[in-house]
Design an enzyme around this catalytic site. Structure first.
Site, PDB file in Angstrom:
ATOM      1  CD  GLU A 101     116.787  60.300  77.853  1.00 38.34           C
ATOM      2  OE1 GLU A 101     115.854  60.466  78.718  1.00 38.34           O
ATOM      3  OE2 GLU A 101     117.696  61.204  77.890  1.00 38.34           O
ATOM      4  CB  SER A 110      80.731 109.188  48.261  1.00 39.41           C
ATOM      5  OG  SER A 110      80.729 110.603  48.105  1.00 39.41           O
TER       6      SER A 110
END
Length: 796
Positions: free
Chosen positions: A130, A417
């Site tokens: 590279e 409830s």
């Protein structure tokens, strides 16, 4: 005169027609005048102004270009400190409120490793292929630039690049959103970022970051991830042949990966090995051996060894999407590039997910005994800080669903409830007290043309009880009577002011939780009870940063507003503490939870939904179980039996013990008195069992129970907790009273009396439990006798 004529028209004519001395063609007078006219026009132009404007434009262009260059394309360049601190993302980071990692925000196949764990032949292979002049250039390889320019001119297009490892790193980090773009500006930005990186980092640091960030195919980034994916081992154990295969991937990862085309991957590896031989990375013998090595079979696809699923992640992702839609964070920045500090508590979140999954599985196990249908009980949990609204834990189902249905946020279910506290707080605002007596007997309410007769759980009625006992028992009949006195519109207004945002039906059944709500809004609506009356806004994200630590968004200061008087909030909390200590929520205490806890159970018709919403001074949390269908959870399903134990398990495993919290402070304007339980009046020596009760100034009962001594001491069928303690307990109490009276110090006497009150309370609780057990045994015996009689009658 003739001369004048010759000097005039004729002279001019002859001059124009005569041949020149050099034999050239004569020029007309008009042509001769054109250059002079042009020169005249040029001389007439404002040259000084033109030069000045040109200089200004040139200066502006230079300034613009310099500004663009030094500001990295007007995006702002990273600082040296940011570049040095940056590491390749492993999927972004979701951090809890203390900075602990909960999970990555996005699934990224990458594991960062230090350069010391990457073998030298792997490093050399990537450099040779590279960027062979990596250690000599300063980010830009000008030799490579010149070579690429010549080759591209010959080819008539872009055929060869000149990207160095540093430039590739810059492209991956800063220009990933322009990865497919081929332009001069992008290339110039690569150069700019590359120079910044070279000035901030050493070569080994640059190489380490590159080897971790580079894409190597199959969704995998970095050499460690690619080694695990292709070879099933760490990069530290990679051979020369394997290193050549890895180094050949960056040019075209999808084309050269052996998972897609092994033969092409082998050809690319051979090219790389040739380069390695030319660059003398390895000996000819080693290169030859590497060429002869087969690629072999590949292991199963690799997944990073870390947790990537959590309802916290799903919740935060939804928040990030919302912020992108409004432009609060850039749409070009992905989740993997973000570092989010959330409000969640890591320990609480994981404990919540385990608790809901375990609770749902347990309910399914029970249901399997009475049905053959496929079962899939679902659950949800929300926990927030009552003071700020910061979400500490959130679970939207028994299993994590990526972009699935989040029941904690979107499931509208009746709370049963668990809605009653809003009825009772509205009653307190209308003059009711904890000691107000109400009838807990069957009641019929007109609802249009139809009549509605709500029933208590198991048809168990307690007769005339105090407001506290009505809520502790979750008495439906008593609650409906209270709501009828208070008014449904007032109850709706109070619930919505506290945090219920869903539409609530204006019907009598609303008092028992007939309106559908989400777990999140019910949790938020309970917060004012525990924080002194302030409504909070829930939120999940504190701060969002990019990969360099730049703050992209920060949550504004928590917004709260007063919706409830602090005295009323304290009184409701006192009532709800009774629910946990002695009422339907006592499973929390049975699970070993100690300290200040308040809460309320909820169960809808046929046990379709079960709830428990509870809170401590530092946390308010709700637990819900039900089916998406919905279908009943069982004949004996209730919030107290199914939801409350899971709430307790979550609190025990995911939060600190409430014993460490300071209990809710009694606000100014609240007084306490000893109240006779049977009459709701002031307790005296000759009355029945009593307890300490809180009142707002001006609402304390004025009569004592001695006026109703017969009612207080002799009840035809008193509730379980109305029965007086044994005579031995009363004798002991009198003896202790005498001992306290002998104490001369006022402070000592007060302290001793507080101890006595606490001992009395404990004795009363134990006595009630004993009598409850006796009463239940007696009922069971009656039922067994009735069943035996029925069987005998059937036989007859």
């Amino acid at each position: 005169m003739d001369v004048k004529a010759n000097d005039g028209t004729r002279g001019t004519q002859s001059t124009s027609d005569a041949p020149s001395h050099d034999g050239a063609t004569p020029v007309s007078s008009a042509s001769a005048r054109q250059p002079s006219a042009m020169r005249a026009r040029l001389r007439g132009l404002p040259w000084r102004r033109i030069v000045s404007y040109s200089a200004v434009l040139a200066m502006f262009g230079a300034a613009f270009s310099a500004s663009w260059w030094f500001s990295c394309g007007f995006r702002g360049c990273p600082t040296v400190a940011q570049l040095q601190a940056w590491r390749p993302t492993e999927g972004g980071a979701l951090l809890d409120s203390k900075g602990a990692l909960i999970a990555p925000l996005a699934p990224v196949k990458r594991v960062n490793v230090p350069l010391t764990r990457v073998p030298r032949h792997v490093q050399a292979a990537f450099i040779a292929v590279e960027d062979r002049r990596f250690y000599t250039h300063h980010g830009i390889d000008w030799h490579g630039v010149a070579r690429a320019f010549v080759e591209n001119v010959k080819a008539g297009g872009v055929r060869e690049g000149a990207s160095t490892i540093t430039m590739q790193l810059a492209r991956n980090v800063f220009l990933s959103h322009r990865a497919s773009e081929r332009s001069v500006t992008r290339k110039l930005l690569e150069w700019r970022y590359a120079r910044l990186i070279e000035s901030a980092l050493s070569k080994p640091d640059i190489l380490e970051r590159y080897l971790n960030v580079v894409y190597l195919g199959n969704g995998v980034y970095g050499v460690e991830g690619a080694s695990q994916d292709l070879f099933g081992k760490s990069v530290r154990n990679v051979t020369l042949a394997e290193a050549a295969l890895l180094a050949g991937l960056p040019k075209a990862p999808s084309a050269y990966t052996p998972r897609r085309d092994p033969s092409r991957a082998r050809e690319r590896r051979s090219v790389v090995l040739t380069v390695l031989e030319r660059e003398r990375v390895a000996t000819r013998t080693a290169i030859a051996a590497a060429r002869a090595t087969s690629i072999g079979s590949l292991p199963a696809e690799w997944q990073p060894p870390r947790r990537t699923d959590s309802w916290a992640v799903e919740t935060v992702r939804a928040t990030l999407d919302s912020l992108r839609r409004v432009g609060a964070i850039p749409s070009t920045v992905s989740d993997a590039q973000l570092r989010v500090r959330a409000t969640f508590d890591r320990r609480a979140q994981f404990a919540a997910e385990r608790a809901i999954a375990g609770g749902a599985a347990q309910i399914d196990n029970e249901r399997s005994w009475w049905t053959d249908r496929p079962l899939r009980t679902q659950g949800a949990l929300v926990a927030i800080d009552p003071m700020t609204g910061a979400i500490r834990a959130l679970v939207g189902g028994r299993r994590i669903e990526r972009k699935g249905f989040n029941r904690a946020l979107r499931a509208h279910r009746q709370p049963g409830s668990a809605f009653k506290p809003f009825v009772y707080v509205a009653a307190l605002q209308q003059g009711f007290t904890a000691a107000t007596m109400v009838d807990d007997e069957p009641v019929t309410v007109g609802e249009g043309r139809a009549e509605w007769t709500p029933a208590n759980f198991n048809d168990d009625y307690a007769g005339r009880v105090t407001v506290r006992d009505a809520l502790a028992r979750s008495a439906n009949a008593a609650t409906v009577r209270i709501s009828r006195d208070v008014g449904i519109p007032r109850i709706i207004a109070q619930a919505q002011a506290m945090g219920i945002e869903s539409a609530l039906p204006a019907v009598p059944a609303l008092a028992l939780g007939a309106g559908a709500v989400t777990p999140l809004e019910l949790t938020v609506a309970y917060a004012p009870f525990g924080n002194g009356g302030m409504r909070v806004q829930p939120y999940a994200v504190e701060q969002i940063e990019d990969i360099f630590g730049n703050v992209l968004w920060r949550h504004p200061p928590a917004a709260v507003r007063n919706v409830l008087d602090a005295r009323e909030a304290f009184l409701v909390t006192s009532l709800l503490r009774g629910v946990v200590d002695e009422g339907t929520g006592r499973a929390v205490r049975s699970a070993g939870i100690r300290g200040p806890v308040a809460g309320k159970t909820g169960t809808t018709n046929d046990g379709t939904d079960v709830w428990f919403v509870g809170y401590t001074p530092t946390l308010v949390a709700s637990v819900w179980f039900g089916s998406d269908d919905p279908t009943p959870l069982g004949d004996n399903a209730s919030g107290g039996r199914l939801a409350a134990p899971v709430w307790a398990r979550f609190l025990r495993d995911g939060w600190h013990s409430p014993e460490k919290d300071a209990a809710w402070r009694v606000p100014a304007g609240i007084v306490s008195r000893q109240i006779d339980i049977g009459t709701g009046k002031l307790a005296m020596d000759w009355c029945g069992p009593s307890r300490r009760e809180y009142f707002r100034d001006g609402t304390v009962p004025t009569e004592s129970c001695e006026h109703d001594a017969r009612i207080a001491m002799v009840d035809a069928e008193p509730p379980d907790w109305h029965e007086p303690p044994s005579l031995e307990d009363l004798d002991l109490s009198a003896a202790v009273d005498a001992a306290i009276g002998a104490i001369t110090d006022k402070r000592g006497r007060a302290a001793a009396r507080q101890v006595l009150d606490e001992l009395r309370r404990i004795a009363e609780q134990q006595d009630r439990r004993r009598r409850n057990n006796d009463r239940n045994n007696e009922r069971n015996n009656h039922r067994n006798n009735d069943r035996n009689n029925d069987r005998n009658n059937d036989r007859r």
